[in-house]
Design an enzyme around this catalytic site. Structure first.
Site, short mmCIF file in Angstrom:
data_model
loop_
_atom_site.label_atom_id
_atom_site.label_comp_id
_atom_site.label_asym_id
_atom_site.label_seq_id
_atom_site.Cartn_x
_atom_site.Cartn_y
_atom_site.Cartn_z
N ASP A 36 0.54 -1.24 0.25
CA ASP A 36 0.09 -0.11 0.10
C ASP A 36 0.94 1.23 -0.03
OD1 ASP A 36 -2.32 -1.40 -0.16
OD2 ASP A 36 -2.94 -0.86 1.76
N ASP A 282 -12.47 36.56 -33.29
CA ASP A 282 -11.75 35.28 -33.58
C ASP A 282 -12.53 34.24 -32.85
OD1 ASP A 282 -9.54 34.02 -34.57
OD2 ASP A 282 -9.02 33.68 -32.65
N GLY A 417 -10.27 28.49 -36.27
CA GLY A 417 -11.26 28.98 -37.42
C GLY A 417 -11.05 28.71 -38.72
N LEU A 418 -9.81 29.37 -39.26
CA LEU A 418 -9.60 29.26 -40.64
C LEU A 418 -9.49 27.87 -41.11
CD1 LEU A 418 -9.11 31.08 -43.15
CD2 LEU A 418 -6.67 31.09 -42.50
#
Lengths: 529, 427
Positions: A36, A282, A417-418
């Site tokens: 343990d 953006d 995004g683009l």
């Protein structure tokens, strides 16, 4: 018995270790079998602590079970006290030791150590890590906070003082959250009396009463204790967790109310870039992105709010493994018109994510694996986490800087995004194709398809669609025509799964035997709102 | 005292009769469940179902770290309070869990029910459960059981328990001699050894465990086996009970160890010295040349081993004899005198050997000696680094191909790297 591939939380004694390791001058003697001690490496490797956790294990073996394991425990406790000279001790049992019932608390009383000894009863077969941490913190505070009595009102000419409760060892970003919130309180004109458990000594717990209210950063760890402090010393507690810019503003207002000060200046000087970043054009393409949120209750409730109100995402699903806070998460889920998934079964979460056809997963280390398998972008918002989420750099989640950090880390995995537009317009590019990873993430790693490719015949497509949506009883009655399957491929990959699902639902509703191109566009028009 | 037969006629008997420091106290080691992490990759169609607590599940996932997959070939059946109420219920529950698992994973051919501390303490009879489930799912799936509990096994002993549980189901071999190499080796090492044995003209060579559960090697009175790992006591005993005979040898770590290990097989299968020399000379020379570079960095450095895997003694032998390191203390969780006789004979006399552990006392000894490098587990490594000691974390030695000639310098490099790094960062 419960079949478990992954567990979101460790056993409760790991929670107790998180309290012991967070504190100073405390030692934890844990009755536990050999092996343990693996838990040590959570702290030395994942959190990269340069010290061993203050935990002594008895590490009994099979041959000891025939003998006197109780005596082993007493020896371990005595030796630990002599070697480490702690100001307070915690004693308890791990799951196996719980079965042999040696009563560490009673045994330690017999040793008559000259320091407070807190005996922990942590039911390993019912409860889990966060419960263990919460219970341990509560028991420590109860034992060490001094006599229960209402505190005298403070001199109002002094700056108001509060305690910060909740940060522990092995907490997700606790180190930096604490720094961020301490700074925020200071700018607000509030002094910090005691931070606990992180960095607190047993003596510090005796000074908790000197504050006029408590800031609860992590309710999973500290709300039980804060409620007791409220009952015992009349200290109010904060309910808002300052995760996200909106929640941070609410938090400032709440603290100002408790401290009796004016928050206007602090709110005016709030240095948060995230709200402006999210408003800038953006970020327009982020609107309506389908997100699934999973983790501990606190981070899930906060992340859902930030996702919906501050990022403009659509929360299509949320859930938690924190059963203790299921009600709060269910309430929060209603705000987004979804039903909360309360489970600690990794397979349930996986099924939900693949059913919902999400575009972004905000989750834990486990959701990272699910997302990898399904090819969905993912960001980590909650424990359990791995070593990379104990970063060297300043990375809070709380406060205004925390909101900035979250903005960056949530947007990062999404295709920019683009690139997203161009892939929607032109296909068949050798480098920038829909199955490639977003190019800003580097590498040419092949993206797993959210849906099987169209190369398969209609029969296989049927099998595939049924296996993806096992809950749909009538699945299997629709077949994709080859041309429609081809057309489906022209839909950008991150919404294709949803398009497929919607079209199949539409086809079943209309009783269409074969999905044609027409049916595909009919479905698109039908579901567009 | 058992007679120790030195493979080389050294001037001394090495450490063969040396007293061993036996300690009891806190043991900072893994339990045998950890073996699942490499075994599930080695045997590709096997599944490991731990019957245990949340701690067991947490252990495996923490130890496996980022390596865990969306669909791993191991899982935990977590015992909860309802199971603790009565044993009959526990068996029904186990059957339900196994049925659900096998429905989900029809590709599984071999299922191990792995015992843990909680299942051992409540005396859940997993061997009966295994035979019951085996009968139910036969012939598609065979169900076996072994214990990986911390109370019974330390780290690599989990592999021993697993392999030993497989031995009774190995097919019977004909009486003619065949060689079996025992112990999970990385694929690249296994292939190298297979080529070497073929060049030596030892025709029938099997590796155990196999890569597929359906390709179990045969065993019988003709079987001669070489242990590739020092922690396989129960497996060796089980193989012997099926008539196989162990070839005593040091372990194939380093040039010397590999040569002596191959030599033991060559002797048994009457390979001519000429063929042996022809086969082993090129890789031996290649490896020795590679080691010479590492020797420059390691020679004279003092090394301290905390107990971990039972690989400590063979590693210490390699580091002291082939790289010129000096041994401060060689700790091992368990010292199997018979299986290590050839190794102990090669250790420098008066090496401090310790068996078992009292971690605080051992840390005191380590701090007092301030060795150049400390081999220890991950729970101790960073704290010791913070105290200014250089460490080599031990688990990597189990997860890296280190056996055989062509890995000898890689093995040395595992010890060089932390020392070089410390120098670089200080510069």
């Amino acid at each position: 018995m419960q079949l478990t591939l992954w567990t979101y939380e460790g056993p409760p004694h790991v929670g107790a270790m998180r309290i012991a390791t967070a504190m100073e001058s405390v030692h934890y003697v844990l009755h536990a079998p050999q092996g343990d001690t693996y838990a040590d490496l959570l702290f030395t490797m994942i959190e990269r602590l340069p010290k061993r956790p203050p935990v002594t294990y008895t590490t009994f073996q099979a041959r000891d079970l025939g003998g006197d394991t109780a005596e082993m425990f007493k020896t371990a406790a005595r030796e630990a006290f002599e070697r480490f000279k702690p100001k307070a001790m915690m004693v308890g049992a791990s799951c196996t030791a719980e079965l042999i019932q040696d009563d560490p608390g009673g045994l330690c009383r017999a040793l008559d150590l000259p320091v407070p000894v807190v005996a922990l009863e942590l039911p390993s077969y019912q409860r889990k890590e966060n419960w263990g941490a919460s219970e341990t913190f509560y028991q420590m505070v109860r034992a060490l906070a001094g006599p229960v009595a209402p505190i005298a009102p403070r001199d109002t000419s002094l700056r108001p003082r509060c305690n910060i409760l909740g940060p522990t060892a092995l907490g997700f970003r606790h180190r930096d959250d604490l720094r961020e919130i301490t700074g925020l309180l200071d700018r607000l004109g509030v002094d910090v009396n005691v931070v606990a458990p992180l960095g607190a000594t047993p003596d510090d717990l005796g000074r908790l009463r000197d504050a006029s209210f408590n800031v609860v950063l992590y309710p999973e760890i500290a709300s039980l204790t804060a409620q007791w402090l409220q009952r015992s010393f009349g200290q109010a507690m904060t309910r808002t967790v300052p995760l996200g810019s909106g929640a941070t503003r609410d938090f400032i207002a709440e603290v100002a109310g408790l401290a009796g000060i004016d928050p206007t200046a602090a709110l005016a000087n709030a240095d948060a870039r995230a709200p402006w970043y999210a408003r800038s054009v953006d970020s327009t393409y982020l609107t309506g992105k389908r997100v699934f949120v999973f983790g501990d209750a606190t981070h899930v409730i906060a992340a859902a709010r930030m996702a919906a109100r501050e990022m403009g995402f659509t929360v299509v699903g949320m859930g938690t493994y924190s059963r203790e806070f299921a009600r709060e998460v269910r309430e929060a889920a209603k705000l987004y018109g979804v039903e909360a998934l309360i489970t600690d079964d990794y397979l349930d979460v996986e099924q939900k994510i693949s059913e919902l056809q999400v575009e972004l997963v905000l989750g834990t280390q486990m959701e990272r694996h699910i997302a990898k398998r399904l090819g969905v972008p993912c960001a980590v918002i909650s424990a359990p986490v791995h070593v990379q989420d104990f970063p060297a750099r300043y990375s809070p989640q709380m406060g205004f800087e925390g909101a900035n950090v979250m903005f960056d880390s949530w947007v990062h995995p999404l295709m920019m995004g683009l690139e997203e537009h161009l892939i929607g317009m032109f296909r068949g590019d050798a480098e920038f194709h829909e199955d490639a990873a977003p190019s800003h993430l580097g590498g040419a790693a092949k993206r797993h398809e959210m849906q099987p490719p169209s190369a398969m015949g209609p029969a296989q497509a049927v099998i595939a669609s049924t296996s993806e949506a096992p809950n749909q009883t009538v699945a299997g009655t629709t077949t994709w025509g080859a041309d429609a399957e081809q057309e489906l491929r022209k839909i950008p990959f991150f919404v294709r799964g949803k398009a497929r699902r919607n079209t199949e639902i539409y086809a079943r509703e209309k009783g269409l035997p074969i999905i044609t191109i027409e049916a595909l566009y009919d479905a698109k028009a039908h579901f567009s709102r | 005292m058992s007679p120790v037969i030195p493979i080389r006629s050294d001037a001394t008997n090495g450490c063969g009769d040396a007293p061993v420091l036996r300690e009891r106290g806190q043991r900072e080691v893994f339990c045998g469940l950890t073996g699942i992490i490499w075994l599930h990759r080695k045997i590709q169609d096997a599944f490991f179902l731990v019957v245990g607590s949340r701690t067991c599940a947490h252990l495996i996932q923490s130890a496996a770290g980022v390596m865990i997959f969306a669909e791993p070939r191991f899982a935990t059946a977590i015992i909860d309070e309802r199971d603790l109420a009565g044993l009959a219920d526990c068996n029904t529950e186990l059957d339900r869990v196994v049925t659900r698992l096998l429905e989900r994973r029809p590709d599984i051919k071999l299922l191990f029910l792995v015992g843990s501390c909680p299942s051992e303490v409540i005396k859940l009879d997993l061997s009966r459960a295994a035979s019951r489930l085996s009968a139910q799912f036969s012939p598609d799936v065979r169900v076996l059981n072994y214990s990986g509990s911390g109370i019974e096994t330390t780290f690599t002993q989990g592999e021993d328990a697993c392999l030993a549980s497989l031995v009774p189901s190995l097919p019977a071999a004909e009486a003619s001699p065949a060689l079996m190499v025992v112990g999970a080796l990385s694929d690249v090492v296994e292939d190298q050894f297979a080529r070497l044995f073929a060049q030596l003209g030892i025709g029938r060579v099997h590796f155990f465990p196999p890569r597929k559960a359906t390709l179990l090697p045969p065993v019988g009175p003709g079987t001669r086996f070489l242990l590739a790992q020092p922690f396989l006591a129960d497996t060796a005993r089980a193989l012997e009970s099926r008539g196989a005979r162990r070839l005593a040898a040091p372990y194939p770590l380093g040039v010397e160890g590999t040569t002596l290990w191959l030599q033991a097989a060559a002797n048994e299968f009457a390979v001519s010295p000429q063929v042996f020399e022809q086969t082993t000379a090129p890789p031996r020379q290649r490896a020795s040349a590679a080691l010479a570079r590492q020797r420059l960095r390691l020679s004279g450095k003092r090394i301290f081993f905390f107990p971990d895997s039972q690989l400590e003694v063979p590693l210490a032998r390699f580091l002291s004899r082939e790289l010129g390191m000096s041994l401060v203390e060689v700790g091992t969780p368990y010292l199997h005198r018979e299986h290590l006789a050839e190794e102990l004979a090669l250790l420098p006399p008066d090496t401090l050997l310790s068996e078992g552990q009292h971690v605080e006392n051992q840390l005191d000894r380590c701090r007092a000696e301030r060795p150049d490098i400390v081999v220890c587990g991950l729970g101790l490594a960073n704290p010791l680094e913070a105290e200014g000691l250089t460490t080599k974390w031990a688990i990597e030695l189990v997860f890296t191909p280190i056996h055989g000639y062509d890995q000898a310098s890689d093995l040395a490099e595992l010890f060089t790297r932390p020392l070089v790094r410390r120098l670089q960062l200080a510069a």
